[in-house]
Design a protein around this motif. Sequence first.
Motif, PDB file in Angstrom:
ATOM      1  N   UNK A  32     -59.812   5.043 -11.216  1.00  0.00           N
ATOM      2  CA  UNK A  32     -60.543   5.736 -10.161  1.00  0.00           C
ATOM      3  C   UNK A  32     -61.744   4.886  -9.745  1.00  0.00           C
ATOM      4  N   UNK A  33     -62.231   5.124  -8.588  1.00  0.00           N
ATOM      5  CA  UNK A  33     -63.431   4.425  -8.129  1.00  0.00           C
ATOM      6  C   UNK A  33     -64.623   5.148  -8.744  1.00  0.00           C
ATOM      7  N   UNK A  34     -65.548   4.406  -9.291  1.00  0.00           N
ATOM      8  CA  UNK A  34     -66.771   5.005  -9.786  1.00  0.00           C
ATOM      9  C   UNK A  34     -66.834   5.131 -11.296  1.00  0.00           C
ATOM     10  N   UNK A  35     -67.899   5.765 -11.718  1.00  0.00           N
ATOM     11  CA  UNK A  35     -68.208   5.893 -13.140  1.00  0.00           C
ATOM     12  C   UNK A  35     -68.324   7.366 -13.518  1.00  0.00           C
ATOM     13  N   UNK A  36     -68.079   7.627 -14.791  1.00  0.00           N
ATOM     14  CA  UNK A  36     -68.229   8.965 -15.363  1.00  0.00           C
ATOM     15  C   UNK A  36     -69.465   8.985 -16.247  1.00  0.00           C
ATOM     16  N   UNK A  37     -70.309  10.001 -16.065  1.00  0.00           N
ATOM     17  CA  UNK A  37     -71.444  10.238 -16.961  1.00  0.00           C
ATOM     18  C   UNK A  37     -71.091  11.417 -17.860  1.00  0.00           C
ATOM     19  N   UNK A  70     -64.948  13.641 -29.393  1.00  0.00           N
ATOM     20  CA  UNK A  70     -65.315  13.289 -28.021  1.00  0.00           C
ATOM     21  C   UNK A  70     -64.686  11.953 -27.632  1.00  0.00           C
ATOM     22  N   UNK A  71     -64.766  10.984 -28.510  1.00  0.00           N
ATOM     23  CA  UNK A  71     -64.202   9.666 -28.237  1.00  0.00           C
ATOM     24  C   UNK A  71     -62.695   9.758 -28.007  1.00  0.00           C
ATOM     25  N   UNK A  72     -62.021  10.449 -28.917  1.00  0.00           N
ATOM     26  CA  UNK A  72     -60.562  10.539 -28.857  1.00  0.00           C
ATOM     27  C   UNK A  72     -60.066  11.392 -27.689  1.00  0.00           C
ATOM     28  N   UNK A  73     -60.720  12.505 -27.416  1.00  0.00           N
ATOM     29  CA  UNK A  73     -60.223  13.450 -26.417  1.00  0.00           C
ATOM     30  C   UNK A  73     -60.805  13.275 -25.023  1.00  0.00           C
ATOM     31  N   UNK A  74     -61.952  12.618 -24.915  1.00  0.00           N
ATOM     32  CA  UNK A  74     -62.590  12.498 -23.602  1.00  0.00           C
ATOM     33  C   UNK A  74     -62.860  11.041 -23.228  1.00  0.00           C
ATOM     34  N   UNK A  75     -63.605  10.318 -24.056  1.00  0.00           N
ATOM     35  CA  UNK A  75     -64.043   8.965 -23.691  1.00  0.00           C
ATOM     36  C   UNK A  75     -62.866   8.015 -23.494  1.00  0.00           C
ATOM     37  N   UNK A  76     -61.987   7.910 -24.477  1.00  0.00           N
ATOM     38  CA  UNK A  76     -60.862   6.970 -24.364  1.00  0.00           C
ATOM     39  C   UNK A  76     -59.927   7.309 -23.208  1.00  0.00           C
ATOM     40  N   UNK A 188     -58.252  15.783 -21.511  1.00  0.00           N
ATOM     41  CA  UNK A 188     -59.514  16.085 -20.824  1.00  0.00           C
ATOM     42  C   UNK A 188     -59.890  14.989 -19.836  1.00  0.00           C
ATOM     43  N   UNK A 189     -59.680  13.737 -20.186  1.00  0.00           N
ATOM     44  CA  UNK A 189     -60.044  12.652 -19.282  1.00  0.00           C
ATOM     45  C   UNK A 189     -59.345  12.764 -17.946  1.00  0.00           C
ATOM     46  N   UNK A 190     -58.069  13.183 -17.953  1.00  0.00           N
ATOM     47  CA  UNK A 190     -57.319  13.321 -16.712  1.00  0.00           C
ATOM     48  C   UNK A 190     -57.848  14.484 -15.868  1.00  0.00           C
ATOM     49  N   UNK A 191     -58.331  15.527 -16.496  1.00  0.00           N
ATOM     50  CA  UNK A 191     -58.868  16.666 -15.744  1.00  0.00           C
ATOM     51  C   UNK A 191     -60.137  16.272 -15.009  1.00  0.00           C
TER      52      UNK A 191
END
Length: 193
Positions: A32-37, A70-76, A188-191
């Motif tokens: 995707x374009x951009x960054x996630x905070x 968080x790392x496994x389910x969201x960050x990665x 979660x990352x895909x959502x």
Amino acid sequence: VRGGGRGGVRGSVLGHGGDHWSPAPQYRTTRAIGRLAIVLYGKIGSMQSRSVYPFSRASAEMIALSYSSLRQSVIEPARKLFQGVDVIGHSWSPEASELISELFRPVASSFEYDLSRQLEHNCSRDAQNESHGGPGEFFPMSCGRTMSQMLGIQRAIRLKSAHETARGFRYSAVLLSRWDVLWMNGGMGAWLA
């Protein structure tokens, strides 16, 4: 609910009542374009003591478990979708600052002593004021904890805004959460995309 692919997400659909099973979202093939905070806030407890108690101290076990989930389910998963993923946060657990900084590696963070007792005193005083709907009272420590939570969220979001201003960009997506959440869904990352 968006979806497709293997696995699934269990939850409720607004307006339909009850539980349903929907497929887990698919990842995009390009970033995707951009960054996630990922903006984190709050006082961290331990496996033995919830953070709502003034005597509670953050435990290394709780921090490590929260970070790992968080790392496994969201960050990665989010790193597959966004050009970058940054962690930013405010915490009322200054005793945890070194471990949080080492594990979460926030690009901006702030650690302060818990103010919920002082805020509770202000709530009790203000509850007696006619302009605040008084005379009245709050369930013990409920108002101070709520004010502390809202203040922590405000300070965490201000850290994010200051980081954006200093770096000259804006995040394309923001996830707001407590530090001590145990994430269980790898989709979660895909959502977030």
